[in-house]
Design a protein around this motif. Structure first.
Motif, short mmCIF file in Angstrom:
data_model
loop_
_atom_site.label_atom_id
_atom_site.label_comp_id
_atom_site.label_asym_id
_atom_site.label_seq_id
_atom_site.Cartn_x
_atom_site.Cartn_y
_atom_site.Cartn_z
N HIS A 85 -10.38 8.49 8.91
CA HIS A 85 -9.93 7.31 8.86
C HIS A 85 -10.10 7.12 10.59
O HIS A 85 -9.86 7.75 11.40
CB HIS A 85 -8.38 7.41 8.51
CG HIS A 85 -7.80 6.10 8.64
ND1 HIS A 85 -7.22 5.38 9.74
CD2 HIS A 85 -7.39 5.15 7.48
CE1 HIS A 85 -6.68 4.31 9.47
NE2 HIS A 85 -6.74 4.27 8.07
N TYR A 143 -0.02 7.41 11.98
CA TYR A 143 -1.20 7.65 10.88
C TYR A 143 -0.50 8.75 9.93
O TYR A 143 -0.30 8.36 8.71
CB TYR A 143 -2.46 8.39 11.41
CG TYR A 143 -3.16 8.81 10.08
CD1 TYR A 143 -4.04 7.83 9.55
CD2 TYR A 143 -3.28 10.02 9.80
CE1 TYR A 143 -4.67 8.00 8.43
CE2 TYR A 143 -4.12 10.44 8.65
CZ TYR A 143 -5.00 9.46 7.96
OH TYR A 143 -5.72 9.87 6.78
N ILE A 147 0.42 5.72 7.43
CA ILE A 147 -0.96 5.55 6.61
C ILE A 147 -1.41 6.30 5.54
O ILE A 147 -1.72 6.16 4.59
CB ILE A 147 -2.12 5.04 7.58
CG1 ILE A 147 -1.64 3.88 8.58
CG2 ILE A 147 -3.33 5.22 7.06
CD1 ILE A 147 -2.53 3.70 9.64
N GLU A 148 -1.17 7.63 5.83
CA GLU A 148 -1.56 8.61 5.08
C GLU A 148 -0.82 8.50 3.72
O GLU A 148 -1.34 8.68 2.66
CB GLU A 148 -1.59 10.16 5.59
CG GLU A 148 -1.94 11.22 4.66
CD GLU A 148 -2.27 12.54 5.30
OE1 GLU A 148 -3.26 13.31 5.21
OE2 GLU A 148 -1.03 12.89 5.96
N ARG A 150 0.56 6.05 2.02
CA ARG A 150 0.09 5.07 1.42
C ARG A 150 -1.25 5.37 0.80
O ARG A 150 -1.51 5.20 -0.55
CB ARG A 150 -0.12 3.87 2.27
CG ARG A 150 1.12 3.04 2.64
CD ARG A 150 0.83 1.78 3.50
NE ARG A 150 1.97 1.26 4.06
CZ ARG A 150 2.29 0.64 4.89
NH1 ARG A 150 0.98 0.14 5.63
NH2 ARG A 150 3.24 0.04 5.60
N GLN A 151 -2.16 5.85 1.59
CA GLN A 151 -3.46 6.37 0.96
C GLN A 151 -3.29 7.30 -0.27
O GLN A 151 -3.94 7.53 -1.11
CB GLN A 151 -4.45 7.05 2.03
CG GLN A 151 -4.82 6.01 3.19
CD GLN A 151 -5.72 6.67 4.04
OE1 GLN A 151 -5.70 7.61 4.24
NE2 GLN A 151 -6.67 5.69 4.49
N GLU A 152 -2.53 8.20 -0.09
CA GLU A 152 -2.21 9.38 -1.41
C GLU A 152 -1.57 8.44 -2.45
O GLU A 152 -1.95 8.84 -3.59
CB GLU A 152 -0.97 10.40 -0.86
CG GLU A 152 -1.71 11.17 0.37
CD GLU A 152 -2.93 12.36 -0.20
OE1 GLU A 152 -2.67 12.57 -1.50
OE2 GLU A 152 -3.83 12.24 0.37
N ARG A 154 -2.14 5.45 -3.39
CA ARG A 154 -3.20 4.58 -3.74
C ARG A 154 -4.12 5.60 -4.73
O ARG A 154 -4.64 5.32 -5.84
CB ARG A 154 -3.83 3.86 -2.75
CG ARG A 154 -3.29 2.56 -2.26
CD ARG A 154 -4.26 1.73 -1.38
NE ARG A 154 -3.51 0.91 -0.68
CZ ARG A 154 -3.46 0.55 0.67
NH1 ARG A 154 -4.34 1.40 1.30
NH2 ARG A 154 -2.64 -0.31 1.12
N LYS A 155 -4.53 6.95 -3.97
CA LYS A 155 -5.17 7.75 -4.64
C LYS A 155 -4.83 8.22 -6.15
O LYS A 155 -5.49 8.20 -7.12
CB LYS A 155 -5.69 8.91 -3.76
CG LYS A 155 -6.45 9.72 -4.36
CD LYS A 155 -6.63 11.11 -3.21
CE LYS A 155 -7.88 12.11 -4.05
NZ LYS A 155 -7.81 13.35 -3.06
#
Length: 160
Positions: A85, A143, A147-148, A150-152, A154-155
């Motif tokens: 990222h 982050y 951010i992390e 949110r990424q988790e 989504r994954k």
């Protein structure tokens, strides 16, 4: 490509930090202070034999060891491409630049040259390398907290 540009930026920050510290040791150490904004922002020469807020005074060996270990870990994370990222890359490069800048001082001088004084809150004198470490750490926290997760999420949604 972004990683290489970020590492180049870290190199520029290290060079700039060392150049300013050389100027501070050569010139600023000979004058009482330079008032950039009177009563707000002054430049004055200080020798810090400890870490942030002057903790661990005269523990140079410990500070060099811990800093070196952290810098190696950061560099391994970056060059192994385990971090992808852009915000994480920038944050780690800032932390790396600041850590190297202050490590150079500790190894070559036995202390860190500080020169920025924020008068209104009587904040301890600091330097560009400190700004890099603090900014990088702030971005790392942003982050990790925003951010992390949110990424988790989504994954996990994509894995369903």
């Amino acid at each position: 490509m972004f990683l290489y540009l970020s590492l180049l930026g870290a190199g520029v920050l290290i060079g700039l930090d060392q150049l300013i510290k050389w100027w501070a040791a050569s010139y600023l150490s000979t004058v009482p202070d330079i008032r950039l904004i009177d009563g707000v922002l002054h430049l004055l020469y200080r020798e810090n034999y400890g870490a942030a807020f002057s903790i661990l005074q005269n523990r140079t060996g410990l500070l060099v060891g811990v800093t070196t270990a952290v810098l190696i870990a950061v560099l391994v994370l970056l060059v192994s491409r385990r971090v992808s990222h852009p915000l994480m890359i920038v944050s780690l490069c800032l932390i790396f630049a600041g850590g190297v800048g202050n490590l150079i001082d500790r190894v070559l001088r036995g202390f860190v040259v500080d020169y920025i004084y924020f008068v209104p809150i009587n904040f301890p004198v600091f330097n560009l390398a400190d700004c890099c470490v603090v900014s990088g750490t702030f971005l790392l926290v942003v982050y990790l907290l925003l951010i992390e997760p949110r990424q988790e999420r989504r994954k996990k949604q994509l894995d369903r």
